[in-house]
Design a protein around this motif. Sequence first.
Motif, PDB file in Angstrom:
ATOM      1  N   GLY A 158      66.433  79.641   7.485  1.00  0.00           N
ATOM      2  CA  GLY A 158      65.702  80.895   7.380  1.00  0.00           C
ATOM      3  C   GLY A 158      64.276  80.848   7.886  1.00  0.00           C
ATOM      4  O   GLY A 158      63.505  81.786   7.656  1.00  0.00           O
ATOM      5  N   TYR A 159      63.893  79.774   8.573  1.00  0.00           N
ATOM      6  CA  TYR A 159      62.528  79.695   9.092  1.00  0.00           C
ATOM      7  C   TYR A 159      62.455  78.714  10.259  1.00  0.00           C
ATOM      8  O   TYR A 159      63.354  77.886  10.457  1.00  0.00           O
ATOM      9  CB  TYR A 159      61.556  79.268   8.001  1.00  0.00           C
ATOM     10  CG  TYR A 159      61.814  77.887   7.433  1.00  0.00           C
ATOM     11  CD1 TYR A 159      61.283  76.746   8.038  1.00  0.00           C
ATOM     12  CD2 TYR A 159      62.597  77.722   6.281  1.00  0.00           C
ATOM     13  CE1 TYR A 159      61.537  75.484   7.528  1.00  0.00           C
ATOM     14  CE2 TYR A 159      62.843  76.466   5.765  1.00  0.00           C
ATOM     15  CZ  TYR A 159      62.317  75.343   6.382  1.00  0.00           C
ATOM     16  OH  TYR A 159      62.567  74.087   5.881  1.00  0.00           O
ATOM     17  N   LYS A 160      61.361  78.828  10.989  1.00  0.00           N
ATOM     18  CA  LYS A 160      60.973  77.851  12.012  1.00  0.00           C
ATOM     19  C   LYS A 160      59.499  77.551  11.806  1.00  0.00           C
ATOM     20  O   LYS A 160      58.695  78.473  11.622  1.00  0.00           O
ATOM     21  CB  LYS A 160      61.193  78.399  13.424  1.00  0.00           C
ATOM     22  CG  LYS A 160      62.654  78.595  13.799  1.00  0.00           C
ATOM     23  CD  LYS A 160      62.786  79.300  15.157  1.00  0.00           C
ATOM     24  CE  LYS A 160      64.253  79.436  15.552  1.00  0.00           C
ATOM     25  NZ  LYS A 160      64.420  80.259  16.778  1.00  0.00           N
ATOM     26  N   ALA A 169      56.359  72.480  18.284  1.00  0.00           N
ATOM     27  CA  ALA A 169      55.484  71.671  19.123  1.00  0.00           C
ATOM     28  C   ALA A 169      56.069  70.286  19.385  1.00  0.00           C
ATOM     29  O   ALA A 169      55.960  69.743  20.487  1.00  0.00           O
ATOM     30  CB  ALA A 169      54.109  71.552  18.472  1.00  0.00           C
ATOM     31  N   ARG A 170      56.707  69.691  18.373  1.00  0.00           N
ATOM     32  CA  ARG A 170      57.288  68.356  18.558  1.00  0.00           C
ATOM     33  C   ARG A 170      58.460  68.399  19.539  1.00  0.00           C
ATOM     34  O   ARG A 170      58.629  67.497  20.371  1.00  0.00           O
ATOM     35  CB  ARG A 170      57.737  67.779  17.217  1.00  0.00           C
ATOM     36  CG  ARG A 170      56.598  67.318  16.326  1.00  0.00           C
ATOM     37  CD  ARG A 170      57.137  66.514  15.157  1.00  0.00           C
ATOM     38  NE  ARG A 170      56.073  66.019  14.283  1.00  0.00           N
ATOM     39  CZ  ARG A 170      56.244  65.093  13.347  1.00  0.00           C
ATOM     40  NH1 ARG A 170      57.448  64.557  13.170  1.00  0.00           N
ATOM     41  NH2 ARG A 170      55.246  64.689  12.595  1.00  0.00           N
ATOM     42  N   GLN A 171      59.295  69.423  19.430  1.00  0.00           N
ATOM     43  CA  GLN A 171      60.398  69.554  20.368  1.00  0.00           C
ATOM     44  C   GLN A 171      59.873  69.785  21.798  1.00  0.00           C
ATOM     45  O   GLN A 171      60.393  69.209  22.758  1.00  0.00           O
ATOM     46  CB  GLN A 171      61.306  70.710  19.949  1.00  0.00           C
ATOM     47  CG  GLN A 171      62.145  70.437  18.730  1.00  0.00           C
ATOM     48  CD  GLN A 171      63.372  69.595  19.042  1.00  0.00           C
ATOM     49  OE1 GLN A 171      64.001  69.760  20.088  1.00  0.00           O
ATOM     50  NE2 GLN A 171      63.721  68.694  18.149  1.00  0.00           N
ATOM     51  N   PRO A 216      66.647  66.585  11.232  1.00  0.00           N
ATOM     52  CA  PRO A 216      65.427  67.401  11.305  1.00  0.00           C
ATOM     53  C   PRO A 216      64.883  67.452  12.738  1.00  0.00           C
ATOM     54  O   PRO A 216      64.856  66.435  13.445  1.00  0.00           O
ATOM     55  CB  PRO A 216      64.452  66.669  10.374  1.00  0.00           C
ATOM     56  CG  PRO A 216      65.311  65.806   9.505  1.00  0.00           C
ATOM     57  CD  PRO A 216      66.474  65.424  10.360  1.00  0.00           C
ATOM     58  N   GLY A 217      64.414  68.621  13.125  1.00  0.00           N
ATOM     59  CA  GLY A 217      63.878  68.768  14.473  1.00  0.00           C
ATOM     60  C   GLY A 217      62.568  68.062  14.692  1.00  0.00           C
ATOM     61  O   GLY A 217      62.103  67.954  15.834  1.00  0.00           O
ATOM     62  N   PHE A 238      69.054  71.605  19.823  1.00  0.00           N
ATOM     63  CA  PHE A 238      67.907  72.128  19.067  1.00  0.00           C
ATOM     64  C   PHE A 238      67.373  73.424  19.677  1.00  0.00           C
ATOM     65  O   PHE A 238      66.859  74.285  18.968  1.00  0.00           O
ATOM     66  CB  PHE A 238      66.798  71.086  18.982  1.00  0.00           C
ATOM     67  CG  PHE A 238      67.002  70.079  17.877  1.00  0.00           C
ATOM     68  CD1 PHE A 238      66.799  70.420  16.550  1.00  0.00           C
ATOM     69  CD2 PHE A 238      67.426  68.794  18.165  1.00  0.00           C
ATOM     70  CE1 PHE A 238      67.004  69.506  15.532  1.00  0.00           C
ATOM     71  CE2 PHE A 238      67.630  67.864  17.152  1.00  0.00           C
ATOM     72  CZ  PHE A 238      67.415  68.223  15.831  1.00  0.00           C
ATOM     73  N   ALA A 239      67.454  73.570  20.977  1.00  0.00           N
ATOM     74  CA  ALA A 239      66.971  74.802  21.614  1.00  0.00           C
ATOM     75  C   ALA A 239      67.821  75.986  21.153  1.00  0.00           C
ATOM     76  O   ALA A 239      69.051  75.934  21.182  1.00  0.00           O
ATOM     77  CB  ALA A 239      67.030  74.666  23.131  1.00  0.00           C
ATOM     78  N   ASP A 240      67.157  77.041  20.718  1.00  0.00           N
ATOM     79  CA  ASP A 240      67.820  78.245  20.214  1.00  0.00           C
ATOM     80  C   ASP A 240      68.014  79.207  21.383  1.00  0.00           C
ATOM     81  O   ASP A 240      67.055  79.838  21.851  1.00  0.00           O
ATOM     82  CB  ASP A 240      66.958  78.888  19.122  1.00  0.00           C
ATOM     83  CG  ASP A 240      67.602  80.113  18.492  1.00  0.00           C
ATOM     84  OD1 ASP A 240      68.586  80.630  19.048  1.00  0.00           O
ATOM     85  OD2 ASP A 240      67.093  80.569  17.452  1.00  0.00           O
ATOM     86  N   THR A 241      69.251  79.312  21.855  1.00  0.00           N
ATOM     87  CA  THR A 241      69.525  80.144  23.030  1.00  0.00           C
ATOM     88  C   THR A 241      69.618  81.624  22.682  1.00  0.00           C
ATOM     89  O   THR A 241      69.665  82.456  23.587  1.00  0.00           O
ATOM     90  CB  THR A 241      70.834  79.694  23.699  1.00  0.00           C
ATOM     91  OG1 THR A 241      71.906  79.762  22.742  1.00  0.00           O
ATOM     92  CG2 THR A 241      70.711  78.255  24.209  1.00  0.00           C
ATOM     93  N   VAL A 242      69.642  81.949  21.392  1.00  0.00           N
ATOM     94  CA  VAL A 242      69.728  83.355  20.981  1.00  0.00           C
ATOM     95  C   VAL A 242      68.339  83.967  20.822  1.00  0.00           C
ATOM     96  O   VAL A 242      68.011  84.993  21.430  1.00  0.00           O
ATOM     97  CB  VAL A 242      70.521  83.489  19.667  1.00  0.00           C
ATOM     98  CG1 VAL A 242      70.518  84.950  19.188  1.00  0.00           C
ATOM     99  CG2 VAL A 242      71.949  82.997  19.854  1.00  0.00           C
ATOM    100  N   HIS A 243      67.490  83.342  20.019  1.00  0.00           N
ATOM    101  CA  HIS A 243      66.178  83.906  19.702  1.00  0.00           C
ATOM    102  C   HIS A 243      65.030  83.241  20.468  1.00  0.00           C
ATOM    103  O   HIS A 243      63.937  83.788  20.544  1.00  0.00           O
ATOM    104  CB  HIS A 243      65.897  83.781  18.202  1.00  0.00           C
ATOM    105  CG  HIS A 243      66.887  84.506  17.344  1.00  0.00           C
ATOM    106  ND1 HIS A 243      67.053  85.866  17.401  1.00  0.00           N
ATOM    107  CD2 HIS A 243      67.760  84.054  16.402  1.00  0.00           C
ATOM    108  CE1 HIS A 243      67.991  86.234  16.536  1.00  0.00           C
ATOM    109  NE2 HIS A 243      68.429  85.152  15.924  1.00  0.00           N
ATOM    110  N   GLY A 244      65.267  82.049  20.991  1.00  0.00           N
ATOM    111  CA  GLY A 244      64.190  81.295  21.618  1.00  0.00           C
ATOM    112  C   GLY A 244      63.623  80.252  20.664  1.00  0.00           C
ATOM    113  O   GLY A 244      63.916  80.232  19.469  1.00  0.00           O
TER     114      GLY A 244
END
Length: 386
Positions: free
Chosen positions: A44-46, A52-54, A367-368, A22-28
């Motif tokens: 296309g969104y976060k 916050a849940r992650q 889902p995250g 789940f962690a996005d190593t490209v954009h954060g």
Amino acid sequence: MSSSAFVRHAFERLLPLCRDRFADTVHGGFHERLDPAEQPLPLGYKRSMVQARQLYVLAHGALSGDRSGQDAAERGYDFLVRNFWDDRNGGWFFKVLPDGQPLDSSKDFYGHAFVLFGLAYAHAAFAAPRALTLAQETWALMHDRLAMPALADGGWGGLAEGASAEWVPNGATRRQNPHMHLLEALLALHEVTGDGAWLSEATAVIRLFQARFFDGATNTLGEFFTQDWRPDPITGHIVEPGHHFEWAWLLDRYANQGGDRSVLPLADALFDKAVAHGFLPDGGIMDQMDPQGAPILRTRRIWPVAEAIKAALSQARRHHGTSAGDAAKALAQRLTVHLQAAFLDPASGRWIETQDETGAPTMRDLPGSTPYHLFLAAMETARANT
């Protein structure tokens, strides 16, 4: 799956999934959703709620002894603060693009409640810079800018569902759900700080629950309301057993943290109603029923099972040594087995998100937002086993 196996699953499968997939190593930050192969879906969104849940999962893991997610959590916290905080109007954006650029600048009550929750855990686990200051600023803004008229008896009237970027309330149908998660966040802030002011704020939410959400005639929890807190004419009859379980656990937690213990019979009433009417013949938990307990939606989701485990464990602890306590303990054990059999893949950490009326899977995307439910249920299981 035994209770000890469920706890191991949380640390050996679920936490690494959040840390490494789940962690996005490209954009954060964190990806919104993964596909069944654990690859990020291009939505296309976060959303702030998912971030916050992650963050919560990795922080609670660290507080429980596994700090392997600290780097991902700190990057996620930085992404949240840097990209979601509204420097002009205050508060948190609802959505950003995957790279962090603003996408939806509106102010969502539900999302803000979870940001408060995540800030509490980021402070406790990682001493995240300014986390408590941001929590205080966030709550002050919510309390002021989303405030709705007081109740007839002068009690707190709760908050609007959301607002524009400039904090103009949007007039959407009001729900108990964001207030429930606000209560959870306020209790988390009280727990990690010891500041009684947070418990006082939680008490205001409790009073609103007693005055408007809980129906003593049917022992049910309303979901949808008009602006003046009357049941919504179209959806006001809907009851969700999963939220009964969630509130039962929160009311118990509120009392344990020094709140008014007179709420405990209401926790029992919600729990008993959901147990009596919310289960399907095969042991699944239906999505919706009416106030008399008749099914409305027999579809199932994974999160009510996790919430039912938490509630059953709190009931077993509080009623220890009684037949009610024994029944609740047995239910928690049965639900843990059901969770594994119906929803979890113990080998990978993946899960089935939703099922149809027969129990057949209908969604295998990840889902995250869901690891929050599962990890918290596992941590409550670990606490019960100590």
